[in-house]
Design a protein around this motif. Sequence first.
Motif, PDB file in Angstrom:
ATOM      1  N   SER A 415      30.711  37.638  33.616  1.00 44.22           N
ATOM      2  CA  SER A 415      31.754  37.561  34.626  1.00 44.22           C
ATOM      3  C   SER A 415      31.155  37.197  35.979  1.00 44.22           C
ATOM      4  O   SER A 415      29.972  37.402  36.231  1.00 44.22           O
ATOM      5  CB  SER A 415      32.475  38.911  34.733  1.00 44.22           C
ATOM      6  N   ARG A 416      32.014  36.697  36.858  1.00 43.31           N
ATOM      7  CA  ARG A 416      31.589  36.382  38.225  1.00 43.31           C
ATOM      8  C   ARG A 416      31.816  37.555  39.176  1.00 43.31           C
ATOM      9  O   ARG A 416      31.332  37.543  40.297  1.00 43.31           O
ATOM     10  CB  ARG A 416      32.373  35.170  38.750  1.00 43.31           C
ATOM     11  N   ASN A 417      32.584  38.551  38.752  1.00 46.32           N
ATOM     12  CA  ASN A 417      32.974  39.616  39.684  1.00 46.32           C
ATOM     13  C   ASN A 417      32.839  41.002  39.056  1.00 46.32           C
ATOM     14  O   ASN A 417      32.902  41.169  37.836  1.00 46.32           O
ATOM     15  CB  ASN A 417      34.414  39.411  40.160  1.00 46.32           C
ATOM     16  N   ILE A 442      30.535  38.617  42.996  1.00 50.74           N
ATOM     17  CA  ILE A 442      31.575  38.925  43.971  1.00 50.74           C
ATOM     18  C   ILE A 442      32.139  40.313  43.697  1.00 50.74           C
ATOM     19  O   ILE A 442      32.411  40.676  42.556  1.00 50.74           O
ATOM     20  CB  ILE A 442      32.706  37.884  43.893  1.00 50.74           C
ATOM     21  N   GLU A 443      32.324  41.081  44.764  1.00 55.55           N
ATOM     22  CA  GLU A 443      33.011  42.364  44.632  1.00 55.55           C
ATOM     23  C   GLU A 443      34.509  42.137  44.779  1.00 55.55           C
ATOM     24  O   GLU A 443      34.962  41.503  45.730  1.00 55.55           O
ATOM     25  CB  GLU A 443      32.547  43.357  45.688  1.00 55.55           C
ATOM     26  N   THR A 444      35.270  42.652  43.843  1.00 50.45           N
ATOM     27  CA  THR A 444      36.726  42.588  43.925  1.00 50.45           C
ATOM     28  C   THR A 444      37.289  43.991  43.756  1.00 50.45           C
ATOM     29  O   THR A 444      36.631  44.873  43.192  1.00 50.45           O
ATOM     30  CB  THR A 444      37.302  41.665  42.834  1.00 50.45           C
ATOM     31  N   ARG A 474      32.906  45.413  35.016  1.00 52.48           N
ATOM     32  CA  ARG A 474      32.815  43.958  34.982  1.00 52.48           C
ATOM     33  C   ARG A 474      34.219  43.387  35.105  1.00 52.48           C
ATOM     34  O   ARG A 474      35.139  43.797  34.404  1.00 52.48           O
ATOM     35  CB  ARG A 474      32.182  43.504  33.669  1.00 52.48           C
ATOM     36  N   GLY A 475      34.388  42.442  36.000  1.00 58.03           N
ATOM     37  CA  GLY A 475      35.712  41.884  36.248  1.00 58.03           C
ATOM     38  C   GLY A 475      36.145  40.900  35.185  1.00 58.03           C
ATOM     39  O   GLY A 475      35.406  40.552  34.264  1.00 58.03           O
ATOM     40  N   THR A 476      37.365  40.421  35.336  1.00 60.87           N
ATOM     41  CA  THR A 476      37.947  39.515  34.344  1.00 60.87           C
ATOM     42  C   THR A 476      37.816  38.042  34.717  1.00 60.87           C
ATOM     43  O   THR A 476      38.331  37.175  34.002  1.00 60.87           O
ATOM     44  CB  THR A 476      39.433  39.842  34.129  1.00 60.87           C
ATOM     45  N   ASP A 477      37.109  37.747  35.825  1.00 63.15           N
ATOM     46  CA  ASP A 477      36.881  36.341  36.180  1.00 63.15           C
ATOM     47  C   ASP A 477      35.659  35.857  35.411  1.00 63.15           C
ATOM     48  O   ASP A 477      34.535  35.846  35.909  1.00 63.15           O
ATOM     49  CB  ASP A 477      36.672  36.201  37.690  1.00 63.15           C
ATOM     50  N   GLY A 482      37.538  31.852  33.059  1.00 60.74           N
ATOM     51  CA  GLY A 482      38.177  32.389  34.249  1.00 60.74           C
ATOM     52  C   GLY A 482      39.009  33.626  33.991  1.00 60.74           C
ATOM     53  O   GLY A 482      38.892  34.299  32.969  1.00 60.74           O
ATOM     54  N   THR A 483      39.902  33.934  34.937  1.00 59.77           N
ATOM     55  CA  THR A 483      40.689  35.164  34.856  1.00 59.77           C
ATOM     56  C   THR A 483      41.724  35.127  33.736  1.00 59.77           C
ATOM     57  O   THR A 483      42.073  36.169  33.182  1.00 59.77           O
ATOM     58  CB  THR A 483      41.389  35.446  36.192  1.00 59.77           C
TER      59      THR A 483
END
Length: 554
Positions: A415-417, A442-444, A474-477, A482-483
């Motif tokens: 992930s990117r975020n 990236i922090e989201t 871990r984010g979903t991007d 992608g998201t």
Amino acid sequence: MKSSFRIAGIAVLALATATAAPAAPKKAAAKAPAIDATLMRQMVQRLASDEFEGRAPSTRTEPKVLNYIISQFKAAGLKPGNKGSWLQAVPTVEVTASNASALTVTGAGAPLSFRFGDDYVAGSYRAVPKTDIKDAELVFVGYGINAPELGWNDYAGLDMKGKIAVILINDPDYAMETQGGLFKGRRMTYYGRWTYKFEEAARQGAAGALIIHDTFPAAYGWNVVNSSWTGAQYYVQSANNGMDQTEANGWIQKPVAEKIFSTAGKDLAALTASAKEKGFKAVPLGLKAGFSFDNAIRKSNSHNVIGVLPGKQAPNEYVLYTGHWDHLGRCTADARGDDICNGAVDNATGIAALAAIAKASAKAGPARRSQVFLAVTLEESGLLGSKYYAEHPVFPLSQTVGGVNMDALSPTGRSRNYSITGGDKSELTGIFRNVLKARGLIETPEEDAEKGYYYRSDHFPFAKQGVPMFYVERGTDLVNGGTAAGRAAEDDYRIKRYHQPSDEYSPKWDFAGILQDAEINMALGRELAMSKAWPNWHSNDEFRLIRDKSRNGK
């Protein structure tokens, strides 16, 4: 659903800044040993195999599970962490209900009858051979919250003796888009968790408690409630056999609640709206309910597995790495007849990462502080293994700096975020952000903050004792997709696999994201282990005073 606990980044050591005089060349910082992704894949496959029958605690398969984890800890280079032993016994009560009756409701018109499993589920926290509730008054207590510091008490003026509390899930302001409400708006507080609601009903002297299930504020469907409450239930043994608890706790489907309220001449939607307002007064429904079931009682020990890498300069200061090894065992069969909840994602992945991080940490050499690797039991029964350790620590919590927790690492790729589960609560946030920056991540904001993930995994009992732990997602991007791909994968797991027999290992899994999580968890733990700092909770956090008292009395 528990979130995937995926933390970001390895801190980069800066080279010395040049001065006016030429400086001698310096060696580059040693690269951290690689995480063994093959080991993690092998461990997930084995731990989630039918051989271990879903890893239920205190069953015939527990010794096999423990021996396997111990063998991996040994191979990783750990030493036994409990005075020469790998194990910490957790005294356990297993209560298995059978012969459950229908839930009957009387008092207005024809009696209502609701089926166990399909319409309602219930169990007892008491170690008694039979639970039989007869003609108990039903009282709607809104969200079932007693929060003196907020001037909120849904039980004000009530005598709940002999009565059943009917309770809404989550907090009064969960539907807000922001986090500015009395109960932090969209972000669930502990008052919104079902565990709190049963605890408070018991403190109020209620005979029983029934939570109204609603998928969005609960964060999971009825299928999860059904599978979680229709098998053996586990509790830590108590001197009074749980007699200070309600006679029974359970859940009812929202349509069931609507029928009950309609029979009482009440509108559930209108009362739910009223319950969101400060000053709400509980509403007796003028109906009585009853249900019963038999309880098979078995007392035994389950076990936490503890390994340690002793520190070099400060061996009496400790950093924790935690993950739970247990799952649901045999559960409600699916359409194929499969009744083993294998728990591949939840949490074979976390234990595999725990062993892989231990192996890489041993290769990296001793840190300044000791590193403790703790595979805990009974998470699925209410975080009981970590609760028991936090209340009976092998290594003093006043000397425990903090740590990282790993639970349900998703096989969805890198992930990117990343985000902080629970929000910015402690000085660990600064370390997290530095690590993100070092990796270009990236922090989201935390996704789905209303689901209360902060209160649903094994860092939480440590937080209640004042120890700050990394619990990051871990984010979903996703790098690939992608998201849209990330959210689709999360939804697929939550709806189709979480706490179901379909949570199985597949050779098609993408381990890149799980590897990313393991690398990052190791980095954050290593940062704490090498440091002299003692990160604390922020001054306005609910756990700050507990930590200050612990540290001052060390």
